[in-house]
Design a protein around this motif. Structure first.
Motif, PDB file in Angstrom:
ATOM      1  N   ASP A 252       0.966  -1.029   0.042  1.00  0.00           N
ATOM      2  CA  ASP A 252      -0.057   0.046  -0.035  1.00  0.00           C
ATOM      3  C   ASP A 252       0.976   1.342  -0.060  1.00  0.00           C
ATOM      4  OD1 ASP A 252      -2.442  -1.391   0.112  1.00  0.00           O
ATOM      5  OD2 ASP A 252      -2.210  -1.694   2.239  1.00  0.00           O
ATOM      6  N   LEU A 253       0.514   2.331  -0.504  1.00  0.00           N
ATOM      7  CA  LEU A 253       1.197   3.542  -0.644  1.00  0.00           C
ATOM      8  C   LEU A 253       0.207   4.502   0.267  1.00  0.00           C
ATOM      9  CD1 LEU A 253       3.484   4.997  -1.932  1.00  0.00           C
ATOM     10  CD2 LEU A 253       1.818   5.798  -3.683  1.00  0.00           C
ATOM     11  N   LEU A 254       1.037   4.767   1.550  1.00  0.00           N
ATOM     12  CA  LEU A 254       0.545   5.737   2.456  1.00  0.00           C
ATOM     13  C   LEU A 254       1.027   6.964   2.766  1.00  0.00           C
ATOM     14  CD1 LEU A 254      -0.517   2.804   4.886  1.00  0.00           C
ATOM     15  CD2 LEU A 254      -1.959   3.819   3.226  1.00  0.00           C
ATOM     16  N   LEU A 255       0.422   7.818   3.059  1.00  0.00           N
ATOM     17  CA  LEU A 255       0.731   9.240   3.612  1.00  0.00           C
ATOM     18  C   LEU A 255       1.241   9.267   5.125  1.00  0.00           C
ATOM     19  CD1 LEU A 255       1.906  11.990   2.590  1.00  0.00           C
ATOM     20  CD2 LEU A 255      -0.537  12.878   3.345  1.00  0.00           C
ATOM     21  N   THR A 256       2.561   9.454   5.328  1.00  0.00           N
ATOM     22  CA  THR A 256       2.827   9.026   6.902  1.00  0.00           C
ATOM     23  C   THR A 256       2.884  10.638   7.388  1.00  0.00           C
ATOM     24  OG1 THR A 256       5.475   9.748   6.202  1.00  0.00           O
ATOM     25  CG2 THR A 256       4.600   7.469   6.042  1.00  0.00           C
ATOM     26  N   GLU A 257       3.344  10.619   8.511  1.00  0.00           N
ATOM     27  CA  GLU A 257       3.034  11.828   9.597  1.00  0.00           C
ATOM     28  C   GLU A 257       4.266  12.865   9.253  1.00  0.00           C
ATOM     29  OE1 GLU A 257       2.802  13.303  14.243  1.00  0.00           O
ATOM     30  OE2 GLU A 257       2.891  11.095  13.626  1.00  0.00           O
ATOM     31  N   ASN A 258       5.446  12.411   9.041  1.00  0.00           N
ATOM     32  CA  ASN A 258       6.546  13.202   8.825  1.00  0.00           C
ATOM     33  C   ASN A 258       7.548  12.830   7.728  1.00  0.00           C
ATOM     34  OD1 ASN A 258       7.624  11.127  10.112  1.00  0.00           O
ATOM     35  ND2 ASN A 258       8.388  12.419  12.083  1.00  0.00           N
ATOM     36  N   ARG A 259       6.934  11.844   7.066  1.00  0.00           N
ATOM     37  CA  ARG A 259       7.872  11.321   5.960  1.00  0.00           C
ATOM     38  C   ARG A 259       7.169  11.239   4.534  1.00  0.00           C
ATOM     39  NH1 ARG A 259      11.973   6.463   7.826  1.00  0.00           N
ATOM     40  NH2 ARG A 259      13.004   7.605   9.468  1.00  0.00           N
ATOM     41  N   GLY A 260       6.659  12.242   4.673  1.00  0.00           N
ATOM     42  CA  GLY A 260       6.057  12.010   3.332  1.00  0.00           C
ATOM     43  C   GLY A 260       5.291  10.734   2.856  1.00  0.00           C
ATOM     44  N   TRP A 261       5.317  10.325   1.572  1.00  0.00           N
ATOM     45  CA  TRP A 261       4.644   9.071   1.248  1.00  0.00           C
ATOM     46  C   TRP A 261       5.533   7.879   1.569  1.00  0.00           C
ATOM     47  CZ3 TRP A 261      -0.369   8.824   0.064  1.00  0.00           C
ATOM     48  CH2 TRP A 261      -1.057   9.839  -0.649  1.00  0.00           C
ATOM     49  N   GLY A 262       4.968   6.812   1.873  1.00  0.00           N
ATOM     50  CA  GLY A 262       5.718   5.647   1.972  1.00  0.00           C
ATOM     51  C   GLY A 262       5.268   4.352   1.561  1.00  0.00           C
ATOM     52  N   LEU A 263       5.983   3.421   1.398  1.00  0.00           N
ATOM     53  CA  LEU A 263       5.643   1.996   0.928  1.00  0.00           C
ATOM     54  C   LEU A 263       5.240   1.173   2.089  1.00  0.00           C
ATOM     55  CD1 LEU A 263       4.982   0.651  -1.565  1.00  0.00           C
ATOM     56  CD2 LEU A 263       7.255  -0.242  -1.771  1.00  0.00           C
ATOM     57  N   PHE A 264       4.437   0.496   2.019  1.00  0.00           N
ATOM     58  CA  PHE A 264       4.061  -0.258   3.175  1.00  0.00           C
ATOM     59  C   PHE A 264       3.532  -1.747   2.748  1.00  0.00           C
ATOM     60  CE2 PHE A 264       3.611   3.794   5.090  1.00  0.00           C
ATOM     61  CZ  PHE A 264       3.766   3.579   6.517  1.00  0.00           C
ATOM     62  N   LEU A 265       3.877  -2.831   3.577  1.00  0.00           N
ATOM     63  CA  LEU A 265       3.732  -4.046   3.098  1.00  0.00           C
ATOM     64  C   LEU A 265       2.187  -4.612   3.724  1.00  0.00           C
ATOM     65  CD1 LEU A 265       6.915  -6.108   3.768  1.00  0.00           C
ATOM     66  CD2 LEU A 265       5.670  -5.966   1.589  1.00  0.00           C
ATOM     67  N   ALA A 266       1.438  -5.154   2.915  1.00  0.00           N
ATOM     68  CA  ALA A 266       0.049  -5.264   3.216  1.00  0.00           C
ATOM     69  C   ALA A 266      -0.215  -6.914   3.591  1.00  0.00           C
ATOM     70  CB  ALA A 266      -0.984  -4.976   2.045  1.00  0.00           C
TER      71      ALA A 266
ATOM     72  N   ARG B 236      10.387   4.183  -5.663  1.00  0.00           N
ATOM     73  CA  ARG B 236      10.523   5.488  -5.284  1.00  0.00           C
ATOM     74  C   ARG B 236      10.026   6.162  -3.955  1.00  0.00           C
ATOM     75  NH1 ARG B 236       7.243   9.714  -7.062  1.00  0.00           N
ATOM     76  NH2 ARG B 236       8.974  10.883  -7.884  1.00  0.00           N
ATOM     77  N   PHE B 237       9.036   5.433  -3.229  1.00  0.00           N
ATOM     78  CA  PHE B 237       8.462   5.914  -2.095  1.00  0.00           C
ATOM     79  C   PHE B 237       9.053   5.221  -1.055  1.00  0.00           C
ATOM     80  CE2 PHE B 237       5.432   6.901  -5.359  1.00  0.00           C
ATOM     81  CZ  PHE B 237       5.025   7.974  -5.432  1.00  0.00           C
ATOM     82  N   ILE B 238       9.948   4.332  -1.092  1.00  0.00           N
ATOM     83  CA  ILE B 238      10.688   3.539  -0.165  1.00  0.00           C
ATOM     84  C   ILE B 238      11.311   4.563   0.745  1.00  0.00           C
ATOM     85  CG2 ILE B 238      12.031   1.644   0.859  1.00  0.00           C
ATOM     86  CD1 ILE B 238      11.354   0.390  -1.386  1.00  0.00           C
ATOM     87  N   ASN B 239      11.075   4.516   2.194  1.00  0.00           N
ATOM     88  CA  ASN B 239      11.773   5.544   2.934  1.00  0.00           C
ATOM     89  C   ASN B 239      13.251   4.902   3.621  1.00  0.00           C
ATOM     90  OD1 ASN B 239      10.468   8.158   3.347  1.00  0.00           O
ATOM     91  ND2 ASN B 239       8.763   6.403   4.088  1.00  0.00           N
TER      92      ASN B 239
END
Length: 222
Positions: A84-98, A156-159
Motif C-alpha cells: 500500500d502507498l500511504l502518507l506518513t506523518e513526517n516522512r511524506g509518502w511511504g511504501l507499506f507491506l500489506a 521511489r516511495f521507500i523511506n
C-alpha cells in the motif's frame, strides 16, 4: 477343424485390437501410476545451490537446464508482495507491506531513467538551483544512475531508516547483460513500512542537514 480354429484365432486378435483402439480413444479417468504425486512435485529449480544465484545473476530462461521450474528468474518475472502507498506523518509518502514476508523475499525492482554521469551531474545542480531537496537517484555503477523522479514505480516511495528491514542488491541479468537493482527483505516482516539504509554519494550536492528521510540523500546501490 483347422479352418475353424484359424478363424477363431483371427476373430480373437481382431477383438483385441478393437479394445485397444477404444481404450486409446477413451482413456481411463484413473490411469495407472501415482500421477497425483507427480503433479504435486514442487517446481523449485535453481534454489540456494544454483551457481548463478550465488553470484547474484539471474538465469537465462532460454538455456537454463531447469526450464520452467527455474525459480531464479529476472526481476520482471518475479511476483512482488501486496503493498500500500500511504502518507506518513513526517516522512511524506511511504511504501507499506500489506502482507507478511520472509527474509530474502524480493519486494520490488528500483527502476527509472538510466542516466550517464554527465546527465546526472547536470540534473543534480539544476535541482540545487531550484532548492529541491528530494532526490530519487540510485547509483548503479560509476557512470550509470537510475533516476526515478519522473519515471519509476512504487520503489521511489521507500523511506530510509537507521534500522532498515530491506536492502538493495545489484543483480546481473544474464539474458540482457544489464545490471538491475532489487529491493529484498533482510528479516521477516509481519506487515508495515518498507525501508532501507540510504548511502550518500560524493556527487550529491549539499542541500542542508540529513535527517534519514526519503529523498534527502543521493542513493547508492549495494
Amino acid at each position: 477343424q483347422e479352418a475353424a480354429k484359424a478363424a477363431k484365432e483371427a476373430k480373437k486378435a481382431a477383438d483385441g485390437k478393437t479394445a485397444d483402439a477404444t481404450a486409446d480413444a477413451n482413456p481411463s479417468a484413473e490411469p495407472a501410476g501415482n500421477t497425483e504425486a507427480i503433479a504435486t512435485v514442487p517446481r523449485t529449480g535453481c534454489g540456494a545451490e544454483c551457481f548463478n544465484r550465488t553470484c547474484l545473476t539471474t538465469c537465462d530462461p532460454r538455456v537454463c537446464p531447469c526450464g520452467l521450474s527455474c525459480s531464479n528468474r529476472p526481476f520482471h518475472q518475479l511476483k512482488s508482495p501486496k503493498t500500500d502507498l500511504l502518507l506518513t506523518e513526517n516522512r511524506g509518502w511511504g511504501l507499506f507491506l500489506a502482507e507478511p514476508v520472509k527474509a530474502g523475499t524480493f519486494i520490488v525492482e528500483y527502476v527509472g531513467e538510466i542516466l550517464d554521469e554527465h546527465t546526472t551531474e547536470k540534473r543534480l545542480w539544476e535541482d540545487k538551483k531550484r532548492g529541491e531537496d528530494n532526490f530519487y537517484l540510485m547509483e548503479v555503477m560509476p557512470n550509470q544512475c537510475i533516476d526515478a523522479r519522473y519515471k519509476g514505480n512504487l520503489s521511489r516511495f521507500i523511506n530510509s531508516s537507521c534500522y532498515p528491514n530491506c536492502e538493495t542488491q545489484k543483480w546481473q541479468d544474464s539474458a540482457t547483460g544489464e545490471t538491475r537493482v532489487g529491493i529484498f527483505a533482510i528479516q521477516d516482516i509481519p506487515e508495515g513500512t518498507v525501508s532501507f539504509s540510504f548511502q550518500r554519494s560524493k556527487r550529491a550536492p549539499l542541500t542542508g542537514d540529513l535527517h534519514g528521510l526519503r529523498g534527502n540523500e543521493f542513493l547508492r546501490g549495494a
